[in-house]
Enzyme design. Structure first.
Site, PDB file in Angstrom:
ATOM      1  N   GLU A  37       0.833  -1.209   0.000  1.00 29.23           N
ATOM      2  CA  GLU A  37       0.000   0.000   0.000  1.00 29.23           C
ATOM      3  C   GLU A  37       0.859   1.247   0.000  1.00 29.23           C
ATOM      4  O   GLU A  37       1.795   1.375   0.792  1.00 29.23           O
ATOM      5  CB  GLU A  37      -0.899  -0.012   1.236  1.00 29.23           C
ATOM      6  CG  GLU A  37      -2.311   0.414   0.964  1.00 29.23           C
ATOM      7  CD  GLU A  37      -3.038  -0.544   0.037  1.00 29.23           C
ATOM      8  OE1 GLU A  37      -3.201  -0.202  -1.154  1.00 29.23           O
ATOM      9  OE2 GLU A  37      -3.451  -1.615   0.489  1.00 29.23           O
ATOM     10  N   ASP A  40       3.178   2.082  -4.746  1.00 30.57           N
ATOM     11  CA  ASP A  40       3.190   2.157  -6.212  1.00 30.57           C
ATOM     12  C   ASP A  40       3.747   3.484  -6.716  1.00 30.57           C
ATOM     13  O   ASP A  40       4.589   3.497  -7.614  1.00 30.57           O
ATOM     14  CB  ASP A  40       1.803   1.858  -6.803  1.00 30.57           C
ATOM     15  CG  ASP A  40       0.693   2.763  -6.288  1.00 30.57           C
ATOM     16  OD1 ASP A  40       0.903   3.483  -5.292  1.00 30.57           O
ATOM     17  OD2 ASP A  40      -0.398   2.732  -6.894  1.00 30.57           O
ATOM     18  N   SER A  70     -23.200   7.827 -20.590  1.00 31.26           N
ATOM     19  CA  SER A  70     -24.270   7.724 -19.603  1.00 31.26           C
ATOM     20  C   SER A  70     -23.916   6.597 -18.651  1.00 31.26           C
ATOM     21  O   SER A  70     -23.007   5.796 -18.917  1.00 31.26           O
ATOM     22  CB  SER A  70     -25.610   7.453 -20.287  1.00 31.26           C
ATOM     23  OG  SER A  70     -25.560   6.233 -21.020  1.00 31.26           O
ATOM     24  N   ALA A 129     -15.099   2.098  -1.568  1.00 30.18           N
ATOM     25  CA  ALA A 129     -14.736   1.022  -0.649  1.00 30.18           C
ATOM     26  C   ALA A 129     -13.262   0.635  -0.749  1.00 30.18           C
ATOM     27  O   ALA A 129     -12.821  -0.296  -0.084  1.00 30.18           O
ATOM     28  CB  ALA A 129     -15.603  -0.210  -0.926  1.00 30.18           C
ATOM     29  N   GLY A 130     -12.496   1.329  -1.568  1.00 29.39           N
ATOM     30  CA  GLY A 130     -11.091   0.977  -1.727  1.00 29.39           C
ATOM     31  C   GLY A 130     -10.872  -0.196  -2.650  1.00 29.39           C
ATOM     32  O   GLY A 130      -9.824  -0.839  -2.610  1.00 29.39           O
ATOM     33  N   LEU A 131     -11.857  -0.497  -3.515  1.00 32.39           N
ATOM     34  CA  LEU A 131     -11.748  -1.622  -4.452  1.00 32.39           C
ATOM     35  C   LEU A 131     -11.534  -1.127  -5.877  1.00 32.39           C
ATOM     36  O   LEU A 131     -11.645  -1.893  -6.831  1.00 32.39           O
ATOM     37  CB  LEU A 131     -13.004  -2.494  -4.381  1.00 32.39           C
ATOM     38  CG  LEU A 131     -13.313  -3.066  -2.995  1.00 32.39           C
ATOM     39  CD1 LEU A 131     -14.576  -3.913  -3.035  1.00 32.39           C
ATOM     40  CD2 LEU A 131     -12.140  -3.884  -2.468  1.00 32.39           C
ATOM     41  N   GLU A 166      -6.521   9.525 -14.436  1.00 33.67           N
ATOM     42  CA  GLU A 166      -6.837   9.729 -13.028  1.00 33.67           C
ATOM     43  C   GLU A 166      -5.996  10.850 -12.424  1.00 33.67           C
ATOM     44  O   GLU A 166      -6.486  11.650 -11.625  1.00 33.67           O
ATOM     45  CB  GLU A 166      -6.638   8.432 -12.241  1.00 33.67           C
ATOM     46  CG  GLU A 166      -7.162   8.515 -10.840  1.00 33.67           C
ATOM     47  CD  GLU A 166      -7.861   7.252 -10.356  1.00 33.67           C
ATOM     48  OE1 GLU A 166      -8.158   7.188  -9.159  1.00 33.67           O
ATOM     49  OE2 GLU A 166      -8.109   6.348 -11.165  1.00 33.67           O
ATOM     50  N   ASP A 178      -3.652   0.071  -9.700  1.00 35.74           N
ATOM     51  CA  ASP A 178      -5.054  -0.299  -9.889  1.00 35.74           C
ATOM     52  C   ASP A 178      -5.335  -0.665 -11.340  1.00 35.74           C
ATOM     53  O   ASP A 178      -5.991  -1.668 -11.637  1.00 35.74           O
ATOM     54  CB  ASP A 178      -5.961   0.838  -9.451  1.00 35.74           C
ATOM     55  CG  ASP A 178      -5.835   1.155  -7.972  1.00 35.74           C
ATOM     56  OD1 ASP A 178      -5.213   0.352  -7.242  1.00 35.74           O
ATOM     57  OD2 ASP A 178      -6.344   2.202  -7.548  1.00 35.74           O
ATOM     58  N   TYR A 230      -4.415  11.763   1.022  1.00 34.59           N
ATOM     59  CA  TYR A 230      -3.610  10.964   0.098  1.00 34.59           C
ATOM     60  C   TYR A 230      -2.481  11.811  -0.482  1.00 34.59           C
ATOM     61  O   TYR A 230      -1.320  11.399  -0.527  1.00 34.59           O
ATOM     62  CB  TYR A 230      -4.521  10.418  -1.010  1.00 34.59           C
ATOM     63  CG  TYR A 230      -3.895   9.377  -1.911  1.00 34.59           C
ATOM     64  CD1 TYR A 230      -4.197   8.025  -1.752  1.00 34.59           C
ATOM     65  CD2 TYR A 230      -3.025   9.743  -2.923  1.00 34.59           C
ATOM     66  CE1 TYR A 230      -3.635   7.062  -2.582  1.00 34.59           C
ATOM     67  CE2 TYR A 230      -2.457   8.796  -3.754  1.00 34.59           C
ATOM     68  CZ  TYR A 230      -2.766   7.464  -3.592  1.00 34.59           C
ATOM     69  OH  TYR A 230      -2.207   6.531  -4.422  1.00 34.59           O
TER      70      TYR A 230
END
Length: 388
Positions: A37, A40, A70, A129-131, A166, A178, A230
């Site tokens: 964690e 990266d 959409s 949710a951190g997924l 991102e 990710d 972050y």
């Protein structure tokens, strides 16, 4: 793909919005980071896996050069002309899919002669949710546009484009983990990624054969990577690297920490110590998995959480409660996962103990007056693909 979500459902949503059938359907999964964690963006090592929850995108051609998107999670479509694509041209949820189109062009793809498209997104990856629901969107759109427009980019290039979208369009200073997990994942396997070289090794997890399952404990404490916590952690890591005279914290070893402690202020040192020891934990966990099997990695998961809680300070009481309750009920190992400040924890649990761990976590949350968590199992799944 999960039983609740399939290509036909996404295609039906496209038809409902746009009044015609789509030309194709693609999907990409969210991810769970097993260990590694905040390593990266420090050029370090990570070990995530793609999960069996996916974002699906249905695509159809247009006769102009407009991109219109959409989704099931926003009421109104958003449009932008290809000539107007820029980091500040879109905002909100549409920045993820439309930002990918901009990033593909920035990556060298020639979009001058392509036609616009209509896109319709649907997802069963939990948001916040951190997924990595964000990477699932980016990677589904990236593989769809790459194939439909005939861009010929390989998966590592698409991962870079997703990260660029991102970072620049959404404004979240995330690394490439990710997107790499979402694009490169395989069933019952993890993606061991060197974030400096981008070399990726797909490693069998063996959870199924060992009678183990990964439980996700969604605390429902929302987080947002584009906000301060972050970014502040990333800035601390960069400051630590500069002070230690290295290009990134990847170049600092555990043996160097005594010198680092003498040269850095306490907070920066603890941020550095987390990254340095977390890199080593990833290497140790992967080695242990290969040599001793999946039940051997529990201590590395546990130690990772302690480091994130105490040194990186990105946990919250709900995450600590989830981890402690899972450990107390017999989990092989447990840790928070994702960027922190909310989101989810994971627990590696024997099949037979899933009910006990689930009940223990729920009871612990209730005893502390926390909102009831959502607890569900995930399995390592195939990465981004065409579905129809």
């Amino acid at each position: 793909m999960s039983d609740r979500f399939d290509a036909a459902e996404a295609a039906g949503g496209f038809t409902e919005y746009y009044g015609r059938a789509p030309g194709g359907v693609w999907s990409a999964p969210g991810r769970v980071n097993l260990i590694g964690e905040h390593t990266d963006y420090n050029d370090g090592f990570v070990f995530p896996f793609a999960i069996d929850r996916r974002t699906v995108v249905a695509l159809g051609d247009r006769d102009d050069q407009v991109l219109r998107v959409s989704s099931t999670f926003a009421p109104d479509p958003v449009s932008v002309h290809l000539d107007d694509l820029a980091p500040d041209a879109v905002s909100g949820w549409a920045a993820y899919p439309l930002g990918v189109a901009w990033a593909l062009r920035e990556s060298g793809a020639d979009l001058a002669h392509v036609r616009g498209v209509d896109l319709h997104l649907a997802s069963d990856v939990p948001i916040g949710a951190g997924l990595s629901s964000s990477a699932a969107i980016e990677c589904a759109v990236a593989v769809a546009l790459n194939e439909h427009w005939g861009l010929g980019l390989d998966r590592p290039a698409l991962a870079k484009a997703g990260q660029l979208a991102e970072n620049r369009v959404v404004g979240a200073p995330t690394g490439i983990m990710d997107q790499s997990a979402s694009l490169l994942g395989e069933a019952d396997a993890g993606v061991f990624l060197d974030c400096r070289s981008l070399d990726a090794d797909v490693i069998p997890l063996g959870f199924r054969d060992a009678g183990l399952v990964v439980l996700v404990i969604d605390t429902h404490v929302s987080h947002a990577h584009a906000t301060g916590g972050y970014a502040a952690r990333r800035a601390s890591c960069e400051a630590g690297a500069r002070a230690l005279g290295v290009d990134s914290l990847r170049d600092v070893r555990v043996a160097d920490l005594a010198r680092a402690e003498a040269e850095l202020d306490d907070e920066t040192f603890r941020r550095v110590r987390h990254v340095v020891t977390e890199n080593q934990r990833v290497l140790d966990a992967v080695r242990s998995l290969r040599e001793h099997g999946p039940a051997s990695i529990g201590p590395f998961l546990d130690a990772s959480h302690v480091s994130m809680r105490d040194d990186f300070e990105i946990s919250v009481p709900e995450l600590d409660t989830a981890v402690e309750a899972a450990q107390g009920a017999g989990a092989v190992g447990a840790r928070m996962t994702g960027g922190g400040f909310g989101g989810a924890a994971i627990a590696l649990v024997a099949d037979a103990l899933v009910p006990d761990v689930t009940e223990s976590v729920r009871a612990a949350f209730a005893a502390r007056g926390f909102r009831e968590p959502t607890v569900f199992a995930v399995a390592a799944a195939q990465g981004a693909r065409r579905d129809g």
